[in-house]
Enzyme design. Structure first.
Site, short mmCIF file in Angstrom:
data_model
loop_
_atom_site.label_atom_id
_atom_site.label_comp_id
_atom_site.label_asym_id
_atom_site.label_seq_id
_atom_site.Cartn_x
_atom_site.Cartn_y
_atom_site.Cartn_z
N GLY A 1 1.03 -1.11 -0.11
CA GLY A 1 -0.10 0.06 -0.04
C GLY A 1 0.87 1.23 0.03
O GLY A 1 2.04 1.21 -0.39
N GLU B 1 5.56 -3.46 0.81
CA GLU B 1 5.86 -3.08 -0.56
C GLU B 1 4.82 -1.94 -0.69
O GLU B 1 3.98 -1.84 -0.84
CB GLU B 1 5.18 -4.28 -1.52
CG GLU B 1 5.67 -4.24 -2.80
CD GLU B 1 4.78 -3.39 -3.66
OE1 GLU B 1 5.17 -2.11 -4.02
OE2 GLU B 1 3.84 -3.68 -3.93
N CYS C 1 2.18 0.35 -8.39
CA CYS C 1 3.31 1.06 -7.69
C CYS C 1 4.63 1.14 -8.74
O CYS C 1 5.57 2.04 -8.33
CB CYS C 1 3.74 0.11 -6.42
SG CYS C 1 2.66 -0.16 -5.34
#
Length: 480
Positions: free
Chosen positions: A236, A256, A290
């Site tokens: 997140g 992560e 991401c």
């Protein structure tokens, strides 16, 4: 089922899984289709009591899970993977409905999750220790020593909305393969497809309490900080990741977090290939990854040719109804997210950036935006956009850019297109980041590889072998 029939179907009431039983929540919240706006599910808001019961169930189940031999854990996981593969379309369609992800991507994500669980099953029988050569010293001579690996016990997993099935599988699969019990909290914005995944995996026959699910923000801090939890895996935002890091105490974590997707295109690269990959990986999943391509650095010698090729590719990408298999990019997770990205772009333009393509917004859907004439102080460059927007910046000397990335707060993945082995090796040796992808973008990922970041982009690595390594602990055995 037709799109119209799906839209008119009553909302699904999601239940929690605690100690082998399905449980209703006293409170729920609406989960809406971001494209159509209708309510498709009622998600639980777990109470502190629900959290307590889930933690206690996992604590009790960890003994049964640790006692399962590797071949039995592998058998259960292979069966679970087969069950997930058989329900790929159902789970994928649910994901498309609640997240706005293009159905074609949602189906591929579910297929990959099934394959990933198979990989976890294979790793369940490969958990190895190490022989320590004790005769290297006089005090150790004649003794036998081994480092052996054992399950940590209880794993808390918190998953995001942008890859809800993939990233749940990346936590659930290794935790079970390693012989742990799990407390899982999916994103409140993508709970239904994860609920369906858990229902499916449970059919494989895992012990009661091996997988427990809770939902909502109330219970989050409890399942992170509780002393019964031995390991926390979170994907997140950096902000929440830092909060978790501060709350876990002596627990180990895998975090992560975010990135700004730097990708280089050198003058000796295959420009057509690089332009196509950068354009598509800048807007794929509506930029909600991401490692989405966000900052593209192009050598001046090929800059104009690259820009023309990128714009041509961007113009060919089909945005639209997520449930239409012809759609390549659906919506952002909700209208609020689309407005946030829209404002970041507008701010950059006010500060002097040029919009070569300016995506228009309709509700939660936002078209592709391509920016030029940006500078490092603009938020679209320095902060994670998490939307279908990216910038193209010319360079002549690449070394200062490598240094700037290394010195920045982010360090997830970097891509570089070049046919120079020397330049590729220079990137690998000098860019401080979790991974360098040569002749690929920052967004490239294969599920078995060790994926993760450094600095504010995270701690630890995902990938079956590497997650299992993190979710087990070493114990030294010495035989005198």
């Amino acid at each position: 089922m037709s799109t119209q029939e799906q839209s008119s179907a009553p909302p699904v009431r999601i239940r929690m899984q605690i100690d082998g039983q399905w449980r209703e929540a006293e409170q729920t919240h609406d989960v809406r289709d971001p494209y159509r706006g209708d309510v498709i599910a009622l998600a639980p808001i777990s109470s502190l009591r629900d959290g307590e019961d889930a933690l206690e169930a996992a604590r009790k189940a960890k003994t049964a899970m640790a006692a399962l031999p590797g071949h039995e854990r592998a058998r259960l996981l292979h069966r679970a993977a087969d069950l997930v593969a058989a329900r790929t379309e159902q789970i994928g369609r649910t994901m498309a409905r609640e997240t706005g992800k293009a159905l074609r991507d949602a189906i591929v994500e579910t297929q990959r999750a099934a394959e990933l669980i198979h990989l976890c099953a294979e790793e369940a029988v490969r958990i190895q220790g190490e022989h320590i050569p004790m005769d290297a010293s006089s005090i150790g001579a004649g003794k036998i020593a081994m480092m052996m690996r054992y399950p940590v016990g209880v794993v808390t997993a918190i998953t995001p909305f942008n890859g809800p099935i993939s990233l749940t599988a990346h936590k659930l699969g290794p935790a079970l393969a390693a012989g742990n019990a799990l407390v899982l909290k999916p994103s409140p914005k993508a709970p239904l497809c994860v609920h369906q995944l858990v229902e499916t995996v449970l059919e494989a026959g895992f012990p009661a309490g091996a997988i427990n699910t809770v939902y909502g923000d109330t219970v989050g801090p409890r399942i992170v900080s509780d002393p019964r939890v031995d390991f926390v895996s979170f994907t997140g935002s950096i902000r929440v990741g830092k909060m978790i890091r501060d709350a876990v105490g002596m627990k180990r974590v895998a975090l992560e977090l975010g990135g700004v997707g730097p990708t280089f295109v050198h003058h000796d690269a295959d420009i057509a290939e690089a332009a196509k990959a950068c354009a598509r990986n800048g807007v794929a999943l509506a930029g909600q990854s991401c490692v989405s391509v966000q900052n593209i650095y192009v050598h001046k010698r090929v800059h104009d040719r690259f820009v023309d090729a990128v714009l041509q590719e961007v113009d060919a990408i089909r945005f639209g109804d997520p449930l239409d298999m012809a759609t390549e990019v659906g919506t952002l997770i909700d209208e609020e997210a689309a407005i946030r990205v829209e404002r970041m772009v507008a701010e950059a333009v006010e500060e002097g950036a040029c919009a070569l393509r300016a995506g228009t917004r309709r509700g939660a859907q936002l078209g592709a935006t391509v920016l030029s004439q940006v500078n490092p102080n603009m938020r679209v460059v320095s902060d994670e956009i998490f939307g279908p927007a990216f910038s193209i910046q010319p360079y002549e000397d690449i070394a200062p850019l490598f240094a700037a990335i290394s010195e920045s707060a982010y360090g997830l993945q970097c891509g570089i297109y070049t046919n120079s082995l020397d330049l590729a090796l220079s990137a690998i040796r000098t860019i401080r980041t979790g991974g360098v992808i040569v002749n690929g973008t920052s967004r490239w990922r294969s599920d078995q590889m060790p994926y993760g970041g450094v600095k504010d982009s995270g701690i630890g690595r995902e990938g079956p072998k590497f997650s299992i390594r993190d979710m087990t602990e070493e114990r030294l055995f010495v035989l005198n």
